[in-house]
Design a protein around this motif. Structure first.
Motif, PDB file in Angstrom:
ATOM      1  N   GLY A 434      -3.644  67.226  59.382  1.00 58.27           N
ATOM      2  CA  GLY A 434      -3.686  68.212  58.307  1.00 58.27           C
ATOM      3  C   GLY A 434      -4.713  67.922  57.238  1.00 58.27           C
ATOM      4  N   ILE A 435      -5.685  67.077  57.523  1.00 62.75           N
ATOM      5  CA  ILE A 435      -6.708  66.761  56.518  1.00 62.75           C
ATOM      6  C   ILE A 435      -7.724  67.888  56.425  1.00 62.75           C
ATOM      7  CG2 ILE A 435      -8.497  65.101  55.855  1.00 62.75           C
ATOM      8  CD1 ILE A 435      -6.901  62.963  57.343  1.00 62.75           C
ATOM      9  N   ILE A 436      -8.113  68.470  57.567  1.00 60.38           N
ATOM     10  CA  ILE A 436      -9.090  69.561  57.613  1.00 60.38           C
ATOM     11  C   ILE A 436      -8.451  70.742  58.325  1.00 60.38           C
ATOM     12  CG2 ILE A 436     -11.078  68.003  57.557  1.00 60.38           C
ATOM     13  CD1 ILE A 436     -11.334  68.346  60.582  1.00 60.38           C
ATOM     14  N   ASP A 437      -9.119  71.899  58.247  1.00 58.06           N
ATOM     15  CA  ASP A 437      -8.607  73.104  58.895  1.00 58.06           C
ATOM     16  C   ASP A 437      -9.351  73.358  60.211  1.00 58.06           C
ATOM     17  OD1 ASP A 437     -11.060  73.694  57.883  1.00 58.06           O
ATOM     18  OD2 ASP A 437     -10.431  75.410  56.668  1.00 58.06           O
ATOM     19  N   VAL A 438      -8.982  74.445  60.885  1.00 58.99           N
ATOM     20  CA  VAL A 438      -9.559  74.773  62.195  1.00 58.99           C
ATOM     21  C   VAL A 438     -11.045  75.089  62.081  1.00 58.99           C
ATOM     22  CG1 VAL A 438      -9.378  76.307  64.185  1.00 58.99           C
ATOM     23  CG2 VAL A 438      -7.323  75.648  62.928  1.00 58.99           C
ATOM     24  N   LYS A 439     -11.414  75.809  61.022  1.00 58.08           N
ATOM     25  CA  LYS A 439     -12.806  76.214  60.870  1.00 58.08           C
ATOM     26  C   LYS A 439     -13.719  75.004  60.748  1.00 58.08           C
ATOM     27  CE  LYS A 439     -15.694  79.230  58.032  1.00 58.08           C
ATOM     28  NZ  LYS A 439     -15.725  80.149  56.860  1.00 58.08           N
ATOM     29  N   LEU A 440     -13.293  74.006  59.980  1.00 58.70           N
ATOM     30  CA  LEU A 440     -14.109  72.804  59.825  1.00 58.70           C
ATOM     31  C   LEU A 440     -14.115  71.973  61.109  1.00 58.70           C
ATOM     32  CD1 LEU A 440     -15.827  71.216  57.815  1.00 58.70           C
ATOM     33  CD2 LEU A 440     -13.756  70.059  57.043  1.00 58.70           C
ATOM     34  N   ARG A 441     -13.018  72.014  61.850  1.00 64.93           N
ATOM     35  CA  ARG A 441     -12.998  71.281  63.120  1.00 64.93           C
ATOM     36  C   ARG A 441     -13.964  71.897  64.125  1.00 64.93           C
ATOM     37  NH1 ARG A 441      -8.181  72.090  67.253  1.00 64.93           N
ATOM     38  NH2 ARG A 441      -9.406  74.031  67.331  1.00 64.93           N
ATOM     39  N   ASP A 442     -14.030  73.212  64.182  1.00 65.75           N
ATOM     40  CA  ASP A 442     -14.912  73.883  65.143  1.00 65.75           C
ATOM     41  C   ASP A 442     -16.380  73.686  64.808  1.00 65.75           C
ATOM     42  OD1 ASP A 442     -12.645  74.730  66.400  1.00 65.75           O
ATOM     43  OD2 ASP A 442     -12.637  76.729  65.453  1.00 65.75           O
ATOM     44  N   LEU A 443     -16.698  73.337  63.581  1.00 69.31           N
ATOM     45  CA  LEU A 443     -18.099  73.103  63.212  1.00 69.31           C
ATOM     46  C   LEU A 443     -18.597  71.733  63.665  1.00 69.31           C
ATOM     47  CD1 LEU A 443     -18.204  74.537  59.563  1.00 69.31           C
ATOM     48  CD2 LEU A 443     -19.124  75.587  61.640  1.00 69.31           C
ATOM     49  N   CYS A 444     -17.726  70.907  64.190  1.00 62.72           N
ATOM     50  CA  CYS A 444     -18.132  69.556  64.605  1.00 62.72           C
ATOM     51  C   CYS A 444     -19.168  69.639  65.740  1.00 62.72           C
ATOM     52  CB  CYS A 444     -16.911  68.769  65.067  1.00 62.72           C
ATOM     53  SG  CYS A 444     -17.305  67.104  65.660  1.00 62.72           S
ATOM     54  N   PRO A 445     -20.337  69.007  65.605  1.00 63.59           N
ATOM     55  CA  PRO A 445     -21.357  69.054  66.675  1.00 63.59           C
ATOM     56  C   PRO A 445     -20.935  68.193  67.860  1.00 63.59           C
ATOM     57  CG  PRO A 445     -22.093  67.619  64.921  1.00 63.59           C
ATOM     58  CD  PRO A 445     -20.802  68.233  64.446  1.00 63.59           C
ATOM     59  N   CYS A 446     -21.275  68.627  69.056  1.00 62.00           N
ATOM     60  CA  CYS A 446     -20.951  67.892  70.273  1.00 62.00           C
ATOM     61  C   CYS A 446     -22.231  67.650  71.053  1.00 62.00           C
ATOM     62  CB  CYS A 446     -19.932  68.643  71.126  1.00 62.00           C
ATOM     63  SG  CYS A 446     -20.468  70.280  71.640  1.00 62.00           S
ATOM     64  N   ARG A 447     -22.257  66.547  71.728  1.00 60.59           N
ATOM     65  CA  ARG A 447     -23.438  66.179  72.504  1.00 60.59           C
ATOM     66  C   ARG A 447     -23.238  66.640  73.942  1.00 60.59           C
ATOM     67  NH1 ARG A 447     -25.663  59.989  73.093  1.00 60.59           N
ATOM     68  NH2 ARG A 447     -27.683  60.465  74.058  1.00 60.59           N
ATOM     69  N   GLY A 448     -24.305  67.159  74.571  1.00 64.93           N
ATOM     70  CA  GLY A 448     -24.221  67.623  75.945  1.00 64.93           C
ATOM     71  C   GLY A 448     -23.882  66.489  76.900  1.00 64.93           C
ATOM     72  N   ARG A 449     -23.075  66.773  77.936  1.00 63.30           N
ATOM     73  CA  ARG A 449     -22.648  65.757  78.885  1.00 63.30           C
ATOM     74  C   ARG A 449     -23.611  65.700  80.081  1.00 63.30           C
ATOM     75  NH1 ARG A 449     -17.566  64.051  77.788  1.00 63.30           N
ATOM     76  NH2 ARG A 449     -16.364  65.291  76.325  1.00 63.30           N
ATOM     77  N   LYS A 450     -23.663  64.527  80.778  1.00 66.79           N
ATOM     78  CA  LYS A 450     -24.447  64.391  81.997  1.00 66.79           C
ATOM     79  C   LYS A 450     -23.793  65.201  83.118  1.00 66.79           C
ATOM     80  CE  LYS A 450     -25.939  59.681  80.947  1.00 66.79           C
ATOM     81  NZ  LYS A 450     -25.956  58.289  81.435  1.00 66.79           N
ATOM     82  N   ARG A 451     -24.587  65.819  83.936  1.00 59.76           N
ATOM     83  CA  ARG A 451     -24.049  66.534  85.073  1.00 59.76           C
ATOM     84  C   ARG A 451     -25.067  66.473  86.214  1.00 59.76           C
ATOM     85  NH1 ARG A 451     -25.990  71.632  86.005  1.00 59.76           N
ATOM     86  NH2 ARG A 451     -27.399  72.514  84.445  1.00 59.76           N
ATOM     87  N   PHE A 452     -24.566  66.514  87.421  1.00 53.72           N
ATOM     88  CA  PHE A 452     -25.429  66.521  88.592  1.00 53.72           C
ATOM     89  C   PHE A 452     -25.760  67.959  88.969  1.00 53.72           C
ATOM     90  CE2 PHE A 452     -23.285  62.473  88.909  1.00 53.72           C
ATOM     91  CZ  PHE A 452     -24.326  61.619  89.228  1.00 53.72           C
ATOM     92  N   VAL A 453     -26.970  68.142  89.526  1.00 50.52           N
ATOM     93  CA  VAL A 453     -27.377  69.462  89.989  1.00 50.52           C
ATOM     94  C   VAL A 453     -26.810  69.682  91.383  1.00 50.52           C
ATOM     95  CG1 VAL A 453     -29.446  69.484  88.597  1.00 50.52           C
ATOM     96  CG2 VAL A 453     -29.523  68.526  90.889  1.00 50.52           C
ATOM     97  N   SER A 454     -27.108  70.783  91.955  1.00 53.91           N
ATOM     98  CA  SER A 454     -26.594  71.101  93.289  1.00 53.91           C
ATOM     99  C   SER A 454     -27.184  70.167  94.339  1.00 53.91           C
ATOM    100  CB  SER A 454     -26.929  72.555  93.634  1.00 53.91           C
ATOM    101  OG  SER A 454     -28.338  72.727  93.640  1.00 53.91           O
ATOM    102  N   GLU A 455     -26.589  70.208  95.524  1.00 55.16           N
ATOM    103  CA  GLU A 455     -27.018  69.290  96.581  1.00 55.16           C
ATOM    104  C   GLU A 455     -28.456  69.546  97.015  1.00 55.16           C
ATOM    105  OE1 GLU A 455     -24.286  69.724  99.697  1.00 55.16           O
ATOM    106  OE2 GLU A 455     -22.580  68.881  98.600  1.00 55.16           O
ATOM    107  N   GLY A 456     -28.949  70.772  96.766  1.00 49.43           N
ATOM    108  CA  GLY A 456     -30.328  71.062  97.164  1.00 49.43           C
ATOM    109  C   GLY A 456     -31.359  70.303  96.375  1.00 49.43           C
ATOM    110  N   ASP A 457     -30.978  69.764  95.232  1.00 44.50           N
ATOM    111  CA  ASP A 457     -31.931  69.002  94.413  1.00 44.50           C
ATOM    112  C   ASP A 457     -31.976  67.548  94.820  1.00 44.50           C
ATOM    113  OD1 ASP A 457     -32.541  71.238  93.000  1.00 44.50           O
ATOM    114  OD2 ASP A 457     -31.022  70.906  91.438  1.00 44.50           O
ATOM    115  N   GLY A 458     -31.250  67.141  95.769  1.00 46.65           N
ATOM    116  CA  GLY A 458     -31.305  65.762  96.236  1.00 46.65           C
ATOM    117  C   GLY A 458     -30.533  64.805  95.369  1.00 46.65           C
ATOM    118  N   GLY A 459     -29.575  65.280  94.626  1.00 48.30           N
ATOM    119  CA  GLY A 459     -28.765  64.406  93.802  1.00 48.30           C
ATOM    120  C   GLY A 459     -29.477  63.840  92.597  1.00 48.30           C
TER     121      GLY A 459
END
Length: 466
Positions: A434-459
């Motif tokens: 209860g320290i902050i509200d929903v609006k302030l929580r949604d403003l939190c920046p997030c860093r993009g996660r690592k992901r693999f491409v499709s099998e056609g890219d050779g992993g």
């Protein structure tokens, strides 16, 4: 019967008020006959009757002429009606309304050269010279000839002194200008109450903040000399020591605080160094003994390097920003070691910077990001929760602190590689507590996660996106 009708008609015409009145006055009937009630009148009685009629007509003419200003018909001296002629008014009112000189003198110029009239002191632009004193005047006094008149301000009594000086000291706590206080006190005729100014200022500062006590010490140092003397200072502190039993009722720590004021006054050289020694062997009050012992200890510590001139600290916005940031970091570190949230709350209030509490929130979140254990994160969140519930840190200051971290997270991530991940966890826990509200929580920046491409890219692994 015919004879009686003619006689009654003649009687009506012969009465005293016979005839008709018009705007000019009374018109006398032409059918006047020398008989009344059928009896013939003699010539003497006829003349008396005519004289009465003429006198009555003249009286009516005077009334109408004064009211109608001589307009219309009038009577001649013989009593005859003269139409179309105006007669000069004979009323005395016409003389009173005449604005011409009764003596027949004058050139037609205004009176007093135009300087007369109601409420007029003279012509505009006229400069009056000093009147010479008439020594033959019965009210002449030779002793008053060379007098010099000055404004005399009566000395203040005890009741007026407190009503007048207390607002001046309280306003000084807001603006902090000692020169203004010195000017206001110089305009007053303090008289014997001059030595009570320091005691009144110190008694008001005892119930105020630490920054106000620092301002009071500066005020006493600046007033000594221009307004107050060294003897006034000593008398004032003597009075304070006598009033300590009463001051303790409102301020329990009054003996220690008065001792600090005495030590500061000795350090500022507005009290002699032998002031404390003069009380040795003749102190009966326990509060006075505690105060003098406190002052003696501080003076001995000053010989070892303690700065008494900064014992109260500098309150509020008078401190530099760098110093405030350092004190907030020390406050957080002491809290992590002790875990006493009440003491941390008290220290934050003593800083007297409610407009700068967003810096405290910022430093607390950065400490959580740089910590290596869950204990620090949990303790800091508990502290922020208690400060938010007690309203020591307002909602706006809390929001600004979190937003500043959101803006600087990219730079913080350079020193703390896992800053984004830790920040997301801290923000989620802050929302759940209860320290902050929903609006302030949604403003939190997030860093993009690592992901693999499709099998056609050779992993091949794609680069991280921010």
């Amino acid at each position: 019967n015919k004879y009686l009708k003619e006689q009654s008609a003649e009687d009506l015409s012969d009465s005293f008020l016979s005839g008709e009145e018009d705007d000019a006055g009374l018109v006398v009937s032409k059918n006047f006959r020398n008989e009344i009630n059928g009896n013939l009148l003699s010539s003497s009685s006829n003349s008396i009757h005519e004289a009465r009629l003429k006198a009555k007509a003249k009286r009516r003419l005077r009334k109408n002429s004064s009211r109608d200003s001589g307009r219309g018909d009038s009577l001649s001296d013989n009593g005859d009606v003269v139409s179309g002629t105006s007669v000069a008014p004979s009323s005395p009112k016409s003389k009173l309304l005449d604005r011409k000189s009764r003596l027949g003198k004058g050139r037609g110029l205004p009176k007093k050269g135009g300087a007369g009239g109601k409420g007029v002191w003279g012509r505009s632009g006229e400069v009056y010279e000093l009147e010479e004193v008439d020594q033959k005047d019965p009210n002449y006094d030779e002793a008053q000839e060379n007098c010099v008149y000055e404004t005399v301000v009566p000395p203040l009594d005890e009741r007026d002194f407190e009503k007048t000086v207390t607002p001046i000291v309280q306003e000084y706590f807001e603006h902090g200008d000692t020169n203004e206080v010195a000017e206001l006190l110089a305009e007053l005729n303090l008289g014997p109450m001059q030595s009570k100014v320091p005691s009144l200022a110190v008694s008001l500062a005892l119930e105020a903040k630490a920054s106000h006590r620092e301002l009071t010490s500066r005020l006493l140092a600046d007033l000594c000399g221009p307004v107050l003397s060294l003897s006034d200072m000593e008398k004032s502190f003597d009075q304070l020591l006598l009033e300590l039993p009463d001051l303790v009722l409102d301020t329990p720590g009054a003996p220690q605080l008065v001792g600090q004021f005495i030590a500061r006054a000795v350090s500022d050289q507005i009290l002699s160094k032998s002031y404390i020694d003069g009380y040795k062997g003749r102190v009966d009050c326990q509060y006075t003994r505690v105060s003098l012992d406190r002052a003696a200890v501080l003076l001995r510590m000053s010989m070892g390097g303690l700065r008494i001139d900064n014992q109260w600290g500098t309150g509020g916005g008078q401190r530099p920003v760098i110093q405030l940031i350092k004190e907030m970091n020390l406050l957080l570190k002491e809290y992590i070691l002790s875990g006493d949230s009440k003491e941390a709350e008290k220290c934050l209030k003593d800083l007297e910077v409610p407009h700068f509490h967003h810096e405290f929130v910022y430093e607390a979140i950065v400490m959580m990001l740089e910590s290596k254990g869950e204990k620090t994160v949990k303790m800091v969140l508990q502290l922020l929760k208690s400060l938010s519930v007690s309203s020591v840190i307002s909602i706006d200051q809390m929001r600004r602190g979190y937003e500043r971290v959101y803006m600087d997270i990219a730079e913080i991530n350079i020193d703390v590689p896992r800053a984004y991940f830790i920040l997301e966890q801290c923000v989620d826990k802050s929302f759940s507590m209860g320290i902050i509200d929903v609006k302030l929580r949604d403003l939190c920046p997030c860093r993009g996660r690592k992901r693999f491409v499709s099998e056609g890219d050779g992993g091949v692994v794609k680069l991280e996106s921010y």
